[in-house]
Scaffold this active site. Structure first.
Site, PDB file in Angstrom:
ATOM      1  N   ASP A 180       7.356  -6.928   1.786  1.00 20.79           N
ATOM      2  CA  ASP A 180       7.154  -5.672   1.057  1.00 20.79           C
ATOM      3  C   ASP A 180       7.885  -5.736  -0.276  1.00 20.79           C
ATOM      4  OD1 ASP A 180       6.744  -3.114   0.210  1.00 20.79           O
ATOM      5  OD2 ASP A 180       7.654  -2.136   1.954  1.00 20.79           O
ATOM      6  N   GLU A 239       2.851  -6.660   0.785  1.00 19.68           N
ATOM      7  CA  GLU A 239       2.709  -5.210   0.624  1.00 19.68           C
ATOM      8  C   GLU A 239       3.158  -4.743  -0.755  1.00 19.68           C
ATOM      9  OE1 GLU A 239       4.088  -3.040   4.015  1.00 19.68           O
ATOM     10  OE2 GLU A 239       4.888  -1.388   2.817  1.00 19.68           O
ATOM     11  N   GLU A 287       0.594   3.419   0.261  1.00 18.56           N
ATOM     12  CA  GLU A 287       1.539   4.467   0.638  1.00 18.56           C
ATOM     13  C   GLU A 287       1.797   5.450  -0.494  1.00 18.56           C
ATOM     14  OE1 GLU A 287       5.969   3.096   0.537  1.00 18.56           O
ATOM     15  OE2 GLU A 287       4.816   1.360   1.131  1.00 18.56           O
ATOM     16  N   HIS A 326       1.456   3.850   7.058  1.00 22.15           N
ATOM     17  CA  HIS A 326       2.820   3.795   6.540  1.00 22.15           C
ATOM     18  C   HIS A 326       3.640   4.831   7.304  1.00 22.15           C
ATOM     19  CE1 HIS A 326       6.039   4.984   3.615  1.00 22.15           C
ATOM     20  NE2 HIS A 326       6.137   3.672   3.537  1.00 22.15           N
TER      21      HIS A 326
END
Ligand code: CA
Length: 374
Positions: free
Chosen positions: A186, A212, A238, A288
């Protein structure tokens, strides 16, 4: 928090959660949560209480879609994304909790039924610390092994020191977790597109499952270029809001895996429309998840009710996102705690869906009073 943690945008030492409680004249109470920490939560609280509450007081709480559209339409000129939608999300989730309690059904059955009795869970950790990359890499390696040993079926790490350093960190996680363990990365939108290609190619070599938010969420063209040019799955979403934002995001074909945030994008009502849009584009969804036990329970309900895509004997399945760092607002908030870490350890990495009506959980009011700041 017991220690400072970081991601690619900042370090932080305090945790917060923004809970929303909607009470009805018949004595039914619904709980929701708005995405957003710290001062963002304080500002969202003002939107909930000073902007949305006067719009909806006196309406029938079961008319949740009527309420959603009244609020959205009145706020359209002031925020089609961001904090107004985060604030509306918490109210909408609470209304769904009320609807479930009135019907005597868990949310997952209210919205279509239980496709699964429990759901796989991935444990994220490997947060940034103010350490030299060598030190941090050793820490990440140990932490990845610990998350695997705790029973999680997959893990996710943060990156954000810079492209070269981040490849070192990802290599350390692969080394610590072992060759077969599923891991994700991420970036919290820290890279330029070219840096994302550099890191993404290394992640292909390391067989990472997804990459991500490699770049800024506004850069839809960049996402499409990365997805076309890399074999590692590109995940994100998200920071996107509403059916209209998600329409553009999905049509730009930049995501392999969509990550809608129900506590931000507009609540359960809008999540269901976004899920339909994702499925219309054959884009798999892994929600998320951030925040307190209210957010986690809401997501467990949504994950239970998510149709398999595209289906089959061994269909692609969603996972619950779970933060393995200390979070008392998740672990200690409820009258009957979810005990997710124990479930993961004893149930093959899977977490059961709460069975009570609505989102299926009851917060402890003494706990809330103890930590209430606004
Ligand atoms: Ca993320």
């Amino acid at each position: 928090m017991p220690e400072e943690l970081g991601y690619s945008q900042q370090y932080y030492t305090r945790r917060s959660a923004h809970l929303v409680c909607v009470e009805t004249d018949e004595g039914v109470t619904g709980w929701g949560e708005c995405f957003g920490p710290g001062n963002v939560a304080i500002a969202n609280k003002a939107i909930v209480e000073q902007v949305i509450r006067p719009m909806v007081l006196g309406m029938d709480p079961l008319d949740r879609d009527v309420i959603w559209h009244k609020v959205y339409n009145l706020l359209r000129d002031h925020g089609q994304k961001g904090m107004p939608l985060q604030a509306l999300s918490g109210v909408d989730i609470a209304l769904w909790d009320i609807a479930g309690k009135v019907a005597g059904l868990p949310l997952c059955q209210l919205i279509g039924g239980k496709f699964r009795q429990d759901v796989a869970c991935y444990g994220y950790g490997m947060m940034l610390r103010r350490e030299h990359v060598t030190e941090l890499a050793a820490r990440f390696s140990d932490e990845a092994a610990a998350i695997r040993d705790a029973g999680f079926g997959a893990t996710k790490m943060k990156v954000g020191l810079g492209p070269k350093e981040d490849v070192v960190l990802a290599q350390a996680v692969r080394d610590g977790a072992g060759d077969d363990f599923v891991f994700m990365v991420d970036a919290n939108h820290a890279y330029t597109t070219s840096d994302a290609f550099y890191v993404g190619r290394a992640l292909e070599e390391l067989d990472a499952y997804w990459f991500e938010e490699p770049i800024a969420p506004e850069d839809l063209d960049g996402y499409a270029e990365l997805r076309a040019g890399l074999s590692v799955n590109i995940a994100g979403g998200e920071a996107e809001f509403s059916r209209w934002g998600w329409r553009k995001l999905l049509e730009s074909r930049g995501l392999d895996i969509a990550q809608p945030e129900v506590c931000a994008l507009g609540g359960v009502s809008e999540y269901l429309r976004v899920l339909a849009l994702c499925h219309a584009h054959f884009t798999p969804v892994i929600n998320h998840v951030w925040g307190s036990a209210i957010a986690v329970s809401t997501n467990l309900q949504l994950l239970a009710a998510m149709p398999p895509l595209p289906g089959g004997l061994h269909p692609w399945e969603p996972m619950l996102e779970f933060d393995t760092t200390e979070n008392r607002f998740r672990d200690d908030l409820l009258e009957n705690p979810l005990n997710i870490q124990d479930q993961v350890k004893s149930n093959g990495g899977r977490v059961a869906i709460p069975e009570g009506a609505g989102i299926g959980v009851t917060p402890n009011m003494d706990f809330i009073k103890h930590y209430q700041v606004a």
